[in-house]
Design an enzyme around this catalytic site. Sequence first.
Site, PDB file in Angstrom:
ATOM      1  N   SER A  33     -13.750 -18.706 -37.477  1.00  0.00           N
ATOM      2  CA  SER A  33     -12.497 -18.323 -38.140  1.00  0.00           C
ATOM      3  C   SER A  33     -12.631 -16.876 -38.586  1.00  0.00           C
ATOM      4  CB  SER A  33     -12.175 -19.270 -39.293  1.00  0.00           C
ATOM      5  OG  SER A  33     -13.319 -19.675 -39.997  1.00  0.00           O
ATOM      6  N   ALA A  43     -23.695 -19.708 -33.916  1.00  0.00           N
ATOM      7  CA  ALA A  43     -24.420 -19.323 -35.132  1.00  0.00           C
ATOM      8  C   ALA A  43     -25.120 -20.511 -35.787  1.00  0.00           C
ATOM      9  CB  ALA A  43     -23.462 -18.679 -36.134  1.00  0.00           C
ATOM     10  N   GLY A  44     -24.733 -21.728 -35.405  1.00  0.00           N
ATOM     11  CA  GLY A  44     -25.338 -22.923 -35.989  1.00  0.00           C
ATOM     12  C   GLY A  44     -24.406 -23.690 -36.910  1.00  0.00           C
TER      13      GLY A  44
END
Length: 161
Positions: free
Chosen positions: A92, A22-23
């Site tokens: 997470s 996602a970066g």
Amino acid sequence: MFSTPYVVSKPCVVWLTGLSAAGKTSIAESLRDTLQARGLHCYLLDGDLVRRGLSRDLGYTDGDRQEHIRRVGEIARLFLDAGLIVLVALISPFRAERNAVRALFDDGQFIEVFVSTPLAICFEPPLRSTSLKNAAASVMVMPHTSGRDLPPTRTDAEVGL
């Protein structure tokens, strides 16, 4: 007299969460570079790098992911106690574990940032090789749809790529 090029700053943890690719790490690296250029002490904890060392005994089951998040949270706490700004880039997916990590810190010390890059963009080349895409998809897509995971409901910020 002792002098340092570093500025005294208020220690905190900036916890970037989101899907694989996602970066998160790219954002954390850029933030680290910016903070260091301003003379601030900071450290980047990247989930993939922690998995190669401290968490190398863990797999990708829900229980292993929970333990990995707990370990990274405890490390972040130690670095915060040492006076650092801690940048965490970590998949997470479980709210309960993110909330447990948040509970380790006083108000204002933990900043949760959701990197909300859509799944389709996460798997576009050149972000991940085909084998990594398949592995990440099997790990992240199923937990993501369980309703108990991403996206966070209590974030301090959201960044989309």
